[in-house]
Design an enzyme around this catalytic site. Sequence first.
Site, mmCIF file in Angstrom:
data_model
loop_
_atom_site.group_PDB
_atom_site.id
_atom_site.type_symbol
_atom_site.label_atom_id
_atom_site.label_comp_id
_atom_site.label_asym_id
_atom_site.label_seq_id
_atom_site.Cartn_x
_atom_site.Cartn_y
_atom_site.Cartn_z
ATOM 1 N N ASP A 72 48.291 37.135 38.378
ATOM 2 C CA ASP A 72 49.058 36.034 38.950
ATOM 3 C C ASP A 72 49.146 34.817 38.057
ATOM 4 O OD1 ASP A 72 49.941 37.207 41.246
ATOM 5 O OD2 ASP A 72 48.005 36.943 42.222
ATOM 6 N N HIS A 132 38.592 37.985 38.531
ATOM 7 C CA HIS A 132 39.017 39.097 39.368
ATOM 8 C C HIS A 132 37.779 39.823 39.867
ATOM 9 C CE1 HIS A 132 41.093 42.668 40.770
ATOM 10 N NE2 HIS A 132 42.167 41.902 40.790
HETATM 11 N N1 CMC Z 1 37.387 29.287 38.363
HETATM 12 C C1 CMC Z 1 36.126 28.851 38.167
HETATM 13 N N2 CMC Z 1 35.016 29.588 38.406
HETATM 14 C C2 CMC Z 1 35.209 30.830 38.868
HETATM 15 C C3 CMC Z 1 36.493 31.348 39.083
HETATM 16 C C4 CMC Z 1 37.614 30.542 38.811
HETATM 17 N N3 CMC Z 1 38.843 30.978 38.995
HETATM 18 N N4 CMC Z 1 36.398 32.613 39.555
HETATM 19 C C5 CMC Z 1 35.096 32.882 39.623
HETATM 20 N N5 CMC Z 1 34.366 31.803 39.196
HETATM 21 C C6 CMC Z 1 32.902 31.724 39.075
HETATM 22 C C7 CMC Z 1 32.236 31.548 40.417
HETATM 23 O O1 CMC Z 1 32.083 30.188 40.756
HETATM 24 C C8 CMC Z 1 30.930 32.260 40.199
HETATM 25 O O2 CMC Z 1 30.109 31.391 39.453
HETATM 26 P P1 CMC Z 1 28.482 31.436 39.639
HETATM 27 O O3 CMC Z 1 28.075 32.817 39.210
HETATM 28 O O4 CMC Z 1 27.985 30.343 38.761
HETATM 29 O O5 CMC Z 1 28.258 31.165 41.101
HETATM 30 C C9 CMC Z 1 31.303 33.428 39.286
HETATM 31 O O6 CMC Z 1 32.458 32.980 38.570
HETATM 32 C C10 CMC Z 1 31.624 34.730 40.022
HETATM 33 O O7 CMC Z 1 32.633 34.445 40.993
HETATM 34 P P2 CMC Z 1 32.754 35.142 42.408
HETATM 35 O O8 CMC Z 1 33.503 34.236 43.325
HETATM 36 O O9 CMC Z 1 31.397 35.632 42.835
HETATM 37 O O10 CMC Z 1 33.610 36.417 42.041
HETATM 38 P P3 CMC Z 1 34.386 37.283 43.073
HETATM 39 O O11 CMC Z 1 34.497 38.627 42.479
HETATM 40 O O12 CMC Z 1 33.796 37.160 44.432
HETATM 41 O O13 CMC Z 1 35.826 36.541 43.142
HETATM 42 C C11 CMC Z 1 38.071 35.941 42.752
HETATM 43 C C12 CMC Z 1 36.968 36.987 42.515
HETATM 44 C C13 CMC Z 1 39.408 36.510 42.244
HETATM 45 C C14 CMC Z 1 38.208 35.670 44.269
HETATM 46 C C15 CMC Z 1 37.705 34.638 42.011
HETATM 47 O O14 CMC Z 1 37.599 34.891 40.622
HETATM 48 C C16 CMC Z 1 38.707 33.515 42.262
HETATM 49 O O15 CMC Z 1 38.564 32.777 43.246
HETATM 50 N N6 CMC Z 1 39.753 33.356 41.347
HETATM 51 C C17 CMC Z 1 40.785 32.378 41.575
HETATM 52 C C18 CMC Z 1 41.800 32.911 42.578
HETATM 53 C C19 CMC Z 1 42.707 33.992 41.994
HETATM 54 O O16 CMC Z 1 43.238 33.844 40.903
HETATM 55 N N7 CMC Z 1 42.900 35.077 42.757
HETATM 56 C C20 CMC Z 1 43.834 36.159 42.376
HETATM 57 C C21 CMC Z 1 43.143 37.462 42.171
HETATM 58 S S1 CMC Z 1 44.238 38.629 41.329
HETATM 59 C C22 CMC Z 1 45.466 38.960 42.469
HETATM 60 C C23 CMC Z 1 45.018 39.873 43.509
HETATM 61 O O17 CMC Z 1 44.798 41.058 43.211
HETATM 62 O O18 CMC Z 1 44.874 39.443 44.668
#
Ligand code: CMC
Length: 428
Positions: free
Chosen positions: A364, A307
């Site tokens: 989710d 998240h």
């Molecule tokens: N699976 C594997 N690796 C992950 C995941 C995941 N679900 N989420 C983040 N990471 C890794 C990412 O690759 C990165 O690694 P590194 O530092 O080695 O490059 C690190 O964790 C940080 O990730 P980020 O993408 O920079 O984090 P963010 O804050 O930009 O993204 C997120 C947050 C929710 C978009 C992301 O965690 C994600 O894509 N999760 C899966 C989709 C999901 O479940 N979304 C629902 C969010 S809750 C409902 C809502 O409020 O919308």
Amino acid sequence: MANTATIEIDGQKHEFPLIEGTENEVGIDIKSLRAATGGCITLDPGYKNTGSCESGITFLDGEKGILRYRGYSIEELADKADFLEVAFLLIFGELPTKEQHDKFHADIKSKSIVDDDVRKIIDAFPKSAHPMGVLSSLTSALTAFNPSSVNVDSEEDMYNSVVKILGKFPVLVAWTMRKKQGLPLDYGSNSLGYVENVLKMMFKQPNEEYVQNKIIVDALDKLLILHADHEQNCSTSTVRIVGSSHAGLFASLSAGISALWGPLHGGANQAVLEMLEAIKEDGGDTKKYMAKAKDKNDPFRLMGFGHRVYKNFDPRAKIIKKAADEVLADLGVEDPILEIAKGLEQEALNDPYFVKRKLYPNVDFYSGIIYRAMGIPTDMFTVMFALGRLPGWIGQWREMRLRKEPIGRPRQLYIGEKHRMFKSVENR
Ligand code: CMC
């Protein structure tokens, strides 16, 4: 605490005031940055460090796993309030009295009829259309049937548009699903509670009485409350920024629905279920999918994990996990998908990759399992999220307009070509 922050550029110091929120969060007020520095801007893709507004609606602390609407904790609201009380709280700032609650519900019911021509719009969509696209279009189309714009300075006008959209939106949600299923589009019954009516409108078969199931009503009520607001997320920021141009409420909400659709945001609940299904079809090997999620050459992410703001746990996920266990037990559903979900969760919680990056199950991860047990099709999951998020979007839109926020218009750092001369086509 100091009350200014200093930025030094080329040996010249510039001071900016620090602003403190009610929960001691601190922001650097950089409103005068460009003027003071001769055009310097801040650069923050994804707005990870940027506050877009001051807001008094929702507080969350991602490190401590705290979520509160208007000061009330999400745990207490999910346990003790109903969805309409929470909607009133988010939009108008206080929990309603009994009279206010009854009037609110009565007013919502009185505005729930949608123009019958909306059926023609629904008919024009192919059955294969994704429900989120249909819902976004129908919400935007409401503007055409209700063209008068909201006078935000008139409390009465604002109240009327709030009850109008809260009344009509569930009808659009139900019709979006029924059109796909080839079922007649109908209304529920004004004698029912808000959530009971949603369920009746969605599930009533033309040749059968609809019998309410209290377990399902309570579970949906709770899910809607948990999704009702989440401060400046992607869809809410979209609603605020579209509304900041003084576009109407319905048009702003329609844009929010489109933003919610994406799999990194609300679309994650559909993506989680599809992922769990795929793991099941593939023999249930959760380790294989854990490895894929950690492989930087593989675009696969563990949907429902991580998240942007929660770096400890998502308090909504805790409540939902418990609710999923209860609903499935009460309904006597044995779902192998739940076992796969639990297995994945355990592995992720103990895996150094996920622990290091503070990736925990989000809201989710378990919501889809409950929706599935209720008989809601997978591609409707994000629509259910939108139904829950509606009061949050309305409350944030109202707050933005009442605070007379300026039009949202970020800056950029240009990295394209410098000025160059045009070449006619024969010289390229
Ligand atoms: N699976 C594997 N690796 C992950 C995941 C995941 N679900 N989420 C983040 N990471 C890794 C990412 O690759 C990165 O690694 P590194 O530092 O080695 O490059 C690190 O964790 C940080 O990730 P980020 O993408 O920079 O984090 P963010 O804050 O930009 O993204 C997120 C947050 C929710 C978009 C992301 O965690 C994600 O894509 N999760 C899966 C989709 C999901 O479940 N979304 C629902 C969010 S809750 C409902 C809502 O409020 O919308």
